[in-house]
Design a protein around this motif. Structure first.
Motif, PDB file in Angstrom:
ATOM      1  N   VAL A 168       0.856  -1.182   0.000  1.00  0.00           N
ATOM      2  CA  VAL A 168       0.000   0.000   0.000  1.00  0.00           C
ATOM      3  C   VAL A 168       0.896   1.238   0.000  1.00  0.00           C
ATOM      4  N   PRO A 169       0.770   2.124  -0.988  1.00  0.00           N
ATOM      5  CA  PRO A 169       1.560   3.353  -0.982  1.00  0.00           C
ATOM      6  C   PRO A 169       1.274   4.161   0.279  1.00  0.00           C
ATOM      7  N   LEU A 170       2.321   4.643   0.910  1.00  0.00           N
ATOM      8  CA  LEU A 170       2.158   5.388   2.152  1.00  0.00           C
ATOM      9  C   LEU A 170       1.690   6.807   1.835  1.00  0.00           C
ATOM     10  N   GLU A 171       0.448   7.096   2.190  1.00  0.00           N
ATOM     11  CA  GLU A 171      -0.118   8.429   2.036  1.00  0.00           C
ATOM     12  C   GLU A 171      -0.338   8.989   3.428  1.00  0.00           C
ATOM     13  N   ARG A 172       0.470   9.974   3.792  1.00  0.00           N
ATOM     14  CA  ARG A 172       0.488  10.459   5.170  1.00  0.00           C
ATOM     15  C   ARG A 172      -0.865  10.984   5.618  1.00  0.00           C
ATOM     16  N   ASP A 173      -1.567  11.711   4.744  1.00  0.00           N
ATOM     17  CA  ASP A 173      -2.871  12.246   5.150  1.00  0.00           C
ATOM     18  C   ASP A 173      -3.847  11.124   5.467  1.00  0.00           C
ATOM     19  N   ALA A 174      -3.880  10.098   4.606  1.00  0.00           N
ATOM     20  CA  ALA A 174      -4.788   8.974   4.833  1.00  0.00           C
ATOM     21  C   ALA A 174      -4.416   8.235   6.112  1.00  0.00           C
ATOM     22  N   CYS A 175      -3.120   8.090   6.359  1.00  0.00           N
ATOM     23  CA  CYS A 175      -2.652   7.419   7.561  1.00  0.00           C
ATOM     24  C   CYS A 175      -3.038   8.219   8.806  1.00  0.00           C
ATOM     25  N   ASP A 176      -2.871   9.536   8.727  1.00  0.00           N
ATOM     26  CA  ASP A 176      -3.249  10.383   9.868  1.00  0.00           C
ATOM     27  C   ASP A 176      -4.741  10.286  10.157  1.00  0.00           C
ATOM     28  N   GLN A 177      -5.568  10.250   9.110  1.00  0.00           N
ATOM     29  CA  GLN A 177      -7.006  10.146   9.298  1.00  0.00           C
ATOM     30  C   GLN A 177      -7.383   8.812   9.942  1.00  0.00           C
ATOM     31  N   ALA A 178      -6.717   7.737   9.513  1.00  0.00           N
ATOM     32  CA  ALA A 178      -6.998   6.421  10.090  1.00  0.00           C
ATOM     33  C   ALA A 178      -6.544   6.348  11.545  1.00  0.00           C
ATOM     34  N   LEU A 179      -5.383   6.932  11.841  1.00  0.00           N
ATOM     35  CA  LEU A 179      -4.907   6.977  13.227  1.00  0.00           C
ATOM     36  C   LEU A 179      -5.861   7.783  14.097  1.00  0.00           C
ATOM     37  N   LEU A 180      -6.375   8.879  13.555  1.00  0.00           N
ATOM     38  CA  LEU A 180      -7.329   9.699  14.297  1.00  0.00           C
ATOM     39  C   LEU A 180      -8.617   8.917  14.559  1.00  0.00           C
ATOM     40  N   ALA A 181      -9.109   8.225  13.543  1.00  0.00           N
ATOM     41  CA  ALA A 181     -10.331   7.432  13.701  1.00  0.00           C
ATOM     42  C   ALA A 181     -10.143   6.309  14.714  1.00  0.00           C
ATOM     43  N   GLY A 182      -8.915   5.792  14.787  1.00  0.00           N
ATOM     44  CA  GLY A 182      -8.607   4.732  15.737  1.00  0.00           C
ATOM     45  C   GLY A 182      -8.131   5.233  17.084  1.00  0.00           C
ATOM     46  N   SER A 183      -8.222   6.556  17.318  1.00  0.00           N
ATOM     47  CA  SER A 183      -7.810   7.182  18.584  1.00  0.00           C
ATOM     48  C   SER A 183      -6.341   6.895  18.902  1.00  0.00           C
ATOM     49  N   LEU A 184      -5.505   6.907  17.860  1.00  0.00           N
ATOM     50  CA  LEU A 184      -4.083   6.609  18.043  1.00  0.00           C
ATOM     51  C   LEU A 184      -3.168   7.717  17.536  1.00  0.00           C
ATOM     52  N   LEU A 185      -3.726   8.804  17.036  1.00  0.00           N
ATOM     53  CA  LEU A 185      -2.881   9.830  16.444  1.00  0.00           C
ATOM     54  C   LEU A 185      -1.867  10.372  17.447  1.00  0.00           C
ATOM     55  N   ALA A 186      -2.281  10.536  18.700  1.00  0.00           N
ATOM     56  CA  ALA A 186      -1.378  11.061  19.730  1.00  0.00           C
ATOM     57  C   ALA A 186      -0.317  10.043  20.141  1.00  0.00           C
ATOM     58  N   TYR A 187      -0.475   8.787  19.713  1.00  0.00           N
ATOM     59  CA  TYR A 187       0.444   7.714  20.104  1.00  0.00           C
ATOM     60  C   TYR A 187       1.341   7.263  18.962  1.00  0.00           C
ATOM     61  N   ARG A 188       1.339   7.971  17.863  1.00  0.00           N
ATOM     62  CA  ARG A 188       2.023   7.476  16.669  1.00  0.00           C
ATOM     63  C   ARG A 188       3.519   7.266  16.889  1.00  0.00           C
ATOM     64  N   ARG A 189       4.149   8.033  17.769  1.00  0.00           N
ATOM     65  CA  ARG A 189       5.589   7.898  18.032  1.00  0.00           C
ATOM     66  C   ARG A 189       5.877   7.049  19.270  1.00  0.00           C
ATOM     67  N   VAL A 190       4.850   6.503  19.880  1.00  0.00           N
ATOM     68  CA  VAL A 190       5.022   5.720  21.102  1.00  0.00           C
ATOM     69  C   VAL A 190       5.369   4.273  20.752  1.00  0.00           C
ATOM     70  N   PRO A 191       6.388   3.678  21.411  1.00  0.00           N
ATOM     71  CA  PRO A 191       6.679   2.253  21.168  1.00  0.00           C
ATOM     72  C   PRO A 191       5.467   1.391  21.493  1.00  0.00           C
ATOM     73  N   VAL A 192       5.213   0.399  20.667  1.00  0.00           N
ATOM     74  CA  VAL A 192       4.037  -0.448  20.832  1.00  0.00           C
ATOM     75  C   VAL A 192       4.044  -1.157  22.182  1.00  0.00           C
ATOM     76  N   ARG A 193       5.217  -1.474  22.717  1.00  0.00           N
ATOM     77  CA  ARG A 193       5.269  -2.177  24.003  1.00  0.00           C
ATOM     78  C   ARG A 193       4.658  -1.363  25.133  1.00  0.00           C
ATOM     79  N   GLN A 194       4.516  -0.051  24.950  1.00  0.00           N
ATOM     80  CA  GLN A 194       3.927   0.796  25.977  1.00  0.00           C
ATOM     81  C   GLN A 194       2.407   0.911  25.853  1.00  0.00           C
ATOM     82  N   LEU A 195       1.831   0.312  24.829  1.00  0.00           N
ATOM     83  CA  LEU A 195       0.390   0.408  24.603  1.00  0.00           C
ATOM     84  C   LEU A 195      -0.354  -0.678  25.368  1.00  0.00           C
TER      85      LEU A 195
END
Length: 206
Positions: free
Chosen positions: A104-131
């Protein structure tokens, strides 16, 4: 879209299920149910071409699926019990890797929208082990939102999701079906969505 013909699965000398057939059409969702040990996960792993049936055949769009069929696997996303995420990488790094795997071509806007919909935008730089477990599940849901693969095979993806996460997953499935994608899933919970779902009860099929 996908036909399973006379599938048989064994564990040792025990037949988990036998002569099981199903047809999954474009725009259709099948819910696989049954008691523990009836073979729900085994069936989904066979349909995802991760495991092989002892007998029977898969047919994808009129073409037989071979063992370790890379062309077929590129048509699907499989979500199992394990998150499949790298705990040392951030949410965004995991998504970048998964989307590359999905071609899937990485489209930053689409990725940001999906992260926002998934309530993860604020966690995008957080290591997964901390989730939390639910947040890790949501990372997979963001991958689903961005995936362009027509077949989703989802094993117990409601587990660990709160009501908002369950709603997010339901919306993704509804949108996927509207685009003529197909979904087969398992759940120990009653599905909390108003979707037309076909039922396959392995407790009766065994």
């Amino acid at each position: 879209m996908l036909d399973a013909v006379s599938l048989t699965c064994k564990r040792g000398q025990r037949r988990v299920f036998s002569e099981l057939s199903l047809r999954l059409e474009a725009g259709q969702c099948i819910l696989v149910s049954g008691p523990n040990g009836s073979g729900k996960t085994s069936l989904l792993r066979i349909l995802a071409n991760i495991a092989q049936a002892d007998e029977g055949q898969l047919i994808w769009r009129d073409r037989p699926v071979q063992s370790n069929d890379s062309d077929y696997r590129q048509q699907l996303v499989y979500g199992g019990h394990a998150s499949g995420l790298n705990g040392s990488l951030s949410v965004q790094e995991n998504l970048d890797s998964l989307l590359m795997q999905d071609r899937v071509p990485l489209e930053r806007d689409a990725c940001d929208q999906a992260l926002l919909a998934g309530s993860l935008l604020a966690y995008r730089r957080v290591p997964v082990r901390q989730l939390s477990a639910g947040q890790r599940r949501r990372v997979f849901l963001v991958r689903l939102a961005l995936s362009n693969r027509p077949l989703w095979i989802l094993d117990e993806q409601l587990t660990a999701l709160d009501s908002a996460g369950q709603k997010f997953l339901g919306e993704l499935i509804a949108q996927h079906l509207q685009k003529q994608g197909a979904v087969i899933l398992t759940s120990h919970q009653t599905l909390p969505w108003d979707l037309e779902v076909q039922h396959l009860d392995l407790g009766q099929a065994c």
